[in-house]
Design an enzyme around this catalytic site. Structure first.
Site, short mmCIF file in Angstrom:
data_model
loop_
_atom_site.label_atom_id
_atom_site.label_comp_id
_atom_site.label_asym_id
_atom_site.label_seq_id
_atom_site.Cartn_x
_atom_site.Cartn_y
_atom_site.Cartn_z
N ASP A 127 7.71 11.02 32.19
CA ASP A 127 7.83 11.86 33.39
C ASP A 127 6.50 12.49 33.80
OD1 ASP A 127 9.83 13.39 35.21
OD2 ASP A 127 8.48 14.92 34.43
N VAL A 128 6.16 12.31 35.06
CA VAL A 128 4.90 12.82 35.58
C VAL A 128 4.85 14.36 35.56
CG1 VAL A 128 3.41 12.92 37.60
CG2 VAL A 128 4.58 10.82 37.03
#
Length: 304
Positions: A255-256
């Site tokens: 996840d960014v």
DNA sequence: GTCCAGGATACTG
DNA sequence: CAGTATCATGGA
């Protein structure tokens, strides 16, 4: 109308802050410390007002006050509402283990203190959780919210109360009968449109069911069942396990937002590598979902 | 203009 | 197999 006891280490305000992170949200409204949300229960659309009153003494605050502004819930429906809210705020979780874990970890410790009582704000509806995740793939959150708004206002159900509109997320029954072009008009990519309709169809046939996923013994099996769905990769599977299936070890490691939060918390120049994160997360074992959620929360600090 | 967003898949060598 | 192009658009 009804009150629900809340556990220790629960902060309604913290959960509300998370729910209020986007001003483009269409599925609820927050006003004067209360959450307003339309909900369909046993075929009837209700409008709920959920508050956590500031009481005369502190003990009273360990309750949620639920009012039903529109609709007339039966006793069975009240039971469903309780179940829904328990999932929305993860009320049945004993957080002591998480805080014990956080206490031993330099990254989590300050977050656990700052946001004490924050619980994972869930998406109890499987169709919503899956398709919201798919919509959010690879684009900025604000664009994702724009698409969700269009999607909901086009295909969802609406309730009007006191001159305000409250929306229900589109159902899988409705979406299952859509064509790709119906969603392309809302600026879905062709692929995303296919994924979302595919999920709706799988749920319409009964092939994909939340209960079925929850019955699986191993979370690995759950993860596998999810990634078998077209459009659902590792990130989406973990996101759904975290937000809908209440798996406290789910960990969307790619996840960014997680990467950015870690970069900021650690004062790094660049985002940490996946290997670094994996190493850090060894100490979070069993509570990866909560670690992730608290890190996400840290991204909205400048946002009251 | 360029680059990156809450990624996943289809295609290429 | 691993590596790469592609997607649609907005904001930095």
């Amino acid at each position: 109308m009804m009150e629900i006891a809340v556990p220790d280490c629960f902060s309604f305000d913290e959960c509300l802050r998370f729910l209020g992170r986007s001003d483009q949200e269409v599925l609820h409204r927050i006003e004067n410390g209360s959450l307003y949300k339309a909900l369909k229960v046993r075929g009837e659309v209700l409008l709920l007002k959920i508050s956590c009153g500031q009481p005369e003494n502190r003990r009273m605050s360990h309750q949620l006050q639920i009012e039903c502004l529109a609709g007339t819930p039966t006793a069975d429906m009240l039971t469903d509402i309780k179940v829904y809210l328990a999932q929305l705020f993860d009320l049945n979780r004993d957080l002591r283990g998480f805080y014990k874990t956080a206490e031993q970890d330099d990254v989590l410790r300050p977050l656990a203190m700052r946001y004490r009582g924050l619980r994972i704000v869930g998406i109890p509806d499987l169709f919503e959780a899956l398709t919201w995740a798919i919509i959010g793939q690879q684009i900025t959150l604000s664009f994702a919210y724009t698409m969700k708004k269009r999607f909901t206002e086009q295909f969802g159900e609406k309730l009007t109360f006191a001159d305000k509109r409250y929306w229900l997320y589109p159902t899988f029954q409705t979406v299952a009968s859509l064509q790709v072009d119906d969603l392309r008009e809302l600026q879905f990519t062709t692929r995303k449109a296919e994924y979302v309709i595919g999920v709706a169809k799988a749920m319409a046939t009964g092939e994909l069911k939340k209960e079925k996923l929850l019955d699986m013994r191993e979370s690995q099996q759950m993860h596998q069942a999810l990634t078998a769905i077209r459009g659902v990769g590792a990130w989406t599977a973990d996101y759904v396990m975290m937000k809908c299936l209440q798996q406290k070890s789910a960990f969307p490691i790619a996840d960014v937002g997680l990467h950015n939060a870690l970069k900021i918390q650690l004062g790094l120049k660049e985002k940490p590598s996946q290997a670094q994160i994996r190493q850090m997360a060894v100490k979070w074992e069993g509570w990866e979902a909560y670690a992730t959620f608290y890190l996400w929360r840290s991204l909205y600090d400048d946002f009251t």
